[in-house]
Motif scaffolding. Sequence first.
Motif, PDB file in Angstrom:
ATOM      1  N   ASP A  16       0.869  -1.171   0.000  1.00 37.71           N
ATOM      2  CA  ASP A  16       0.000   0.000   0.000  1.00 37.71           C
ATOM      3  C   ASP A  16       0.912   1.229   0.000  1.00 37.71           C
ATOM      4  O   ASP A  16       1.678   1.428   0.946  1.00 37.71           O
ATOM      5  CB  ASP A  16      -0.892  -0.005   1.237  1.00 37.71           C
ATOM      6  N   MET A  17       0.857   2.029  -1.053  1.00 38.46           N
ATOM      7  CA  MET A  17       1.753   3.185  -1.159  1.00 38.46           C
ATOM      8  C   MET A  17       1.441   4.262  -0.128  1.00 38.46           C
ATOM      9  O   MET A  17       2.266   5.118   0.140  1.00 38.46           O
ATOM     10  CB  MET A  17       1.748   3.766  -2.573  1.00 38.46           C
ATOM     11  N   ARG A  18       0.241   4.217   0.471  1.00 38.86           N
ATOM     12  CA  ARG A  18      -0.117   5.220   1.481  1.00 38.86           C
ATOM     13  C   ARG A  18       0.486   4.896   2.839  1.00 38.86           C
ATOM     14  O   ARG A  18       0.839   5.799   3.588  1.00 38.86           O
ATOM     15  CB  ARG A  18      -1.639   5.317   1.603  1.00 38.86           C
ATOM     16  N   THR A  19       0.602   3.601   3.161  1.00 31.99           N
ATOM     17  CA  THR A  19       1.052   3.194   4.490  1.00 31.99           C
ATOM     18  C   THR A  19       2.354   2.389   4.468  1.00 31.99           C
ATOM     19  O   THR A  19       2.996   2.244   5.501  1.00 31.99           O
ATOM     20  CB  THR A  19      -0.010   2.316   5.172  1.00 31.99           C
ATOM     21  N   GLY A  20       2.684   1.811   3.307  1.00 33.25           N
ATOM     22  CA  GLY A  20       3.847   0.948   3.189  1.00 33.25           C
ATOM     23  C   GLY A  20       3.568  -0.499   3.541  1.00 33.25           C
ATOM     24  O   GLY A  20       4.441  -1.358   3.405  1.00 33.25           O
ATOM     25  N   ALA A  21       2.356  -0.822   3.984  1.00 33.72           N
ATOM     26  CA  ALA A  21       2.024  -2.179   4.420  1.00 33.72           C
ATOM     27  C   ALA A  21       2.205  -3.192   3.296  1.00 33.72           C
ATOM     28  O   ALA A  21       1.827  -2.929   2.148  1.00 33.72           O
ATOM     29  CB  ALA A  21       0.587  -2.234   4.924  1.00 33.72           C
ATOM     30  N   ALA A  22       2.785  -4.341   3.630  1.00 35.93           N
ATOM     31  CA  ALA A  22       2.863  -5.460   2.696  1.00 35.93           C
ATOM     32  C   ALA A  22       1.466  -6.075   2.632  1.00 35.93           C
ATOM     33  O   ALA A  22       0.859  -6.352   3.667  1.00 35.93           O
ATOM     34  CB  ALA A  22       3.883  -6.476   3.180  1.00 35.93           C
ATOM     35  N   LEU A  23       0.961  -6.293   1.418  1.00 41.00           N
ATOM     36  CA  LEU A  23      -0.424  -6.732   1.250  1.00 41.00           C
ATOM     37  C   LEU A  23      -0.580  -8.197   0.878  1.00 41.00           C
ATOM     38  O   LEU A  23      -1.680  -8.736   1.013  1.00 41.00           O
ATOM     39  CB  LEU A  23      -1.121  -5.848   0.206  1.00 41.00           C
ATOM     40  N   CYS A  24       0.456  -8.811   0.349  1.00 43.75           N
ATOM     41  CA  CYS A  24       0.330 -10.224  -0.002  1.00 43.75           C
ATOM     42  C   CYS A  24       1.693 -10.886  -0.069  1.00 43.75           C
ATOM     43  O   CYS A  24       2.709 -10.225  -0.277  1.00 43.75           O
ATOM     44  CB  CYS A  24      -0.435 -10.416  -1.309  1.00 43.75           C
ATOM     45  N   PHE A  25       1.680 -12.193   0.125  1.00 45.82           N
ATOM     46  CA  PHE A  25       2.877 -13.013   0.051  1.00 45.82           C
ATOM     47  C   PHE A  25       3.414 -12.970  -1.378  1.00 45.82           C
ATOM     48  O   PHE A  25       2.628 -12.888  -2.310  1.00 45.82           O
ATOM     49  CB  PHE A  25       2.509 -14.454   0.453  1.00 45.82           C
ATOM     50  N   PRO A  26       4.698 -12.925  -1.598  1.00 46.01           N
ATOM     51  CA  PRO A  26       5.758 -13.213  -0.651  1.00 46.01           C
ATOM     52  C   PRO A  26       6.246 -12.008   0.148  1.00 46.01           C
ATOM     53  O   PRO A  26       7.114 -12.160   0.994  1.00 46.01           O
ATOM     54  CB  PRO A  26       6.870 -13.755  -1.543  1.00 46.01           C
ATOM     55  N   ALA A  27       5.720 -10.825  -0.122  1.00 46.00           N
ATOM     56  CA  ALA A  27       6.140  -9.651   0.648  1.00 46.00           C
ATOM     57  C   ALA A  27       5.490  -9.700   2.029  1.00 46.00           C
ATOM     58  O   ALA A  27       4.263  -9.783   2.132  1.00 46.00           O
ATOM     59  CB  ALA A  27       5.748  -8.372  -0.082  1.00 46.00           C
ATOM     60  N   THR A  28       6.305  -9.667   3.067  1.00 44.64           N
ATOM     61  CA  THR A  28       5.782  -9.678   4.428  1.00 44.64           C
ATOM     62  C   THR A  28       6.232  -8.460   5.231  1.00 44.64           C
ATOM     63  O   THR A  28       5.577  -8.097   6.191  1.00 44.64           O
ATOM     64  CB  THR A  28       6.201 -10.971   5.170  1.00 44.64           C
ATOM     65  N   ASP A  29       7.335  -7.848   4.827  1.00 43.84           N
ATOM     66  CA  ASP A  29       7.839  -6.665   5.526  1.00 43.84           C
ATOM     67  C   ASP A  29       7.366  -5.412   4.801  1.00 43.84           C
ATOM     68  O   ASP A  29       7.374  -5.361   3.567  1.00 43.84           O
ATOM     69  CB  ASP A  29       9.365  -6.668   5.570  1.00 43.84           C
ATOM     70  N   PRO A  30       6.976  -4.384   5.541  1.00 47.10           N
ATOM     71  CA  PRO A  30       6.521  -3.143   4.906  1.00 47.10           C
ATOM     72  C   PRO A  30       7.674  -2.397   4.238  1.00 47.10           C
ATOM     73  O   PRO A  30       8.849  -2.692   4.474  1.00 47.10           O
ATOM     74  CB  PRO A  30       5.963  -2.333   6.076  1.00 47.10           C
ATOM     75  N   ILE A  31       7.318  -1.438   3.408  1.00 43.81           N
ATOM     76  CA  ILE A  31       8.290  -0.502   2.849  1.00 43.81           C
ATOM     77  C   ILE A  31       8.093   0.832   3.559  1.00 43.81           C
ATOM     78  O   ILE A  31       7.040   1.096   4.137  1.00 43.81           O
ATOM     79  CB  ILE A  31       8.150  -0.352   1.316  1.00 43.81           C
ATOM     80  N   LYS A  32       9.116   1.669   3.491  1.00 41.21           N
ATOM     81  CA  LYS A  32       9.020   3.000   4.093  1.00 41.21           C
ATOM     82  C   LYS A  32       8.195   3.919   3.196  1.00 41.21           C
ATOM     83  O   LYS A  32       8.288   3.852   1.972  1.00 41.21           O
ATOM     84  CB  LYS A  32      10.399   3.608   4.283  1.00 41.21           C
ATOM     85  N   THR A  33       7.415   4.762   3.835  1.00 41.94           N
ATOM     86  CA  THR A  33       6.708   5.834   3.141  1.00 41.94           C
ATOM     87  C   THR A  33       7.167   7.148   3.750  1.00 41.94           C
ATOM     88  O   THR A  33       7.637   7.188   4.893  1.00 41.94           O
ATOM     89  CB  THR A  33       5.181   5.703   3.280  1.00 41.94           C
ATOM     90  N   PHE A  34       7.032   8.217   2.988  1.00 42.30           N
ATOM     91  CA  PHE A  34       7.522   9.516   3.425  1.00 42.30           C
ATOM     92  C   PHE A  34       6.445  10.572   3.210  1.00 42.30           C
ATOM     93  O   PHE A  34       5.814  10.600   2.142  1.00 42.30           O
ATOM     94  CB  PHE A  34       8.782   9.895   2.644  1.00 42.30           C
ATOM     95  N   PRO A  35       6.231  11.448   4.182  1.00 35.25           N
ATOM     96  CA  PRO A  35       5.255  12.531   4.013  1.00 35.25           C
ATOM     97  C   PRO A  35       5.624  13.389   2.801  1.00 35.25           C
ATOM     98  O   PRO A  35       6.777  13.778   2.640  1.00 35.25           O
ATOM     99  CB  PRO A  35       5.371  13.332   5.304  1.00 35.25           C
TER     100      PRO A  35
END
Length: 119
Positions: free
Chosen positions: A73-92
């Motif tokens: 999710d580009m708004r929060t960085g949350a990983a939404l489905c496997f195989p991605a489990t770790d979030p990414i950083k987002t910046f204001p």
Amino acid sequence: MDQSLTRLIETDAVPAGEGRRVRIDGLEPIAVFNVEGQFYVTQDTCSHASASLVRGWVEGFQICCPVHDGRFDMRTGAALCFPATDPIKTFPASVQDGAVWADLSQARPRTRPPLRSQS
């Protein structure tokens, strides 16, 4: 203007529904995405496959990794489905004077792989 903001890219350089990679000296690659005229700024490197997220595709507010289809999710960085489990950083981010600006104070320093010795 807020001194903590960094100018990243002109708004017209990021077409709707796409992202662009931005390099800032000393920092990890940054991605700027345009969804219906709203701009979102994230790290550009997938937390799973180490691929450039701007080489993937955008579906709504989801960034899809081009390697294994991990989604974020580009708004929060949350990983939404496997195989991605770790979030990414987002910046204001904000738009000022026709450019996208962001607070990159939490961006990771750019790391370079060690040089290989030539034998």
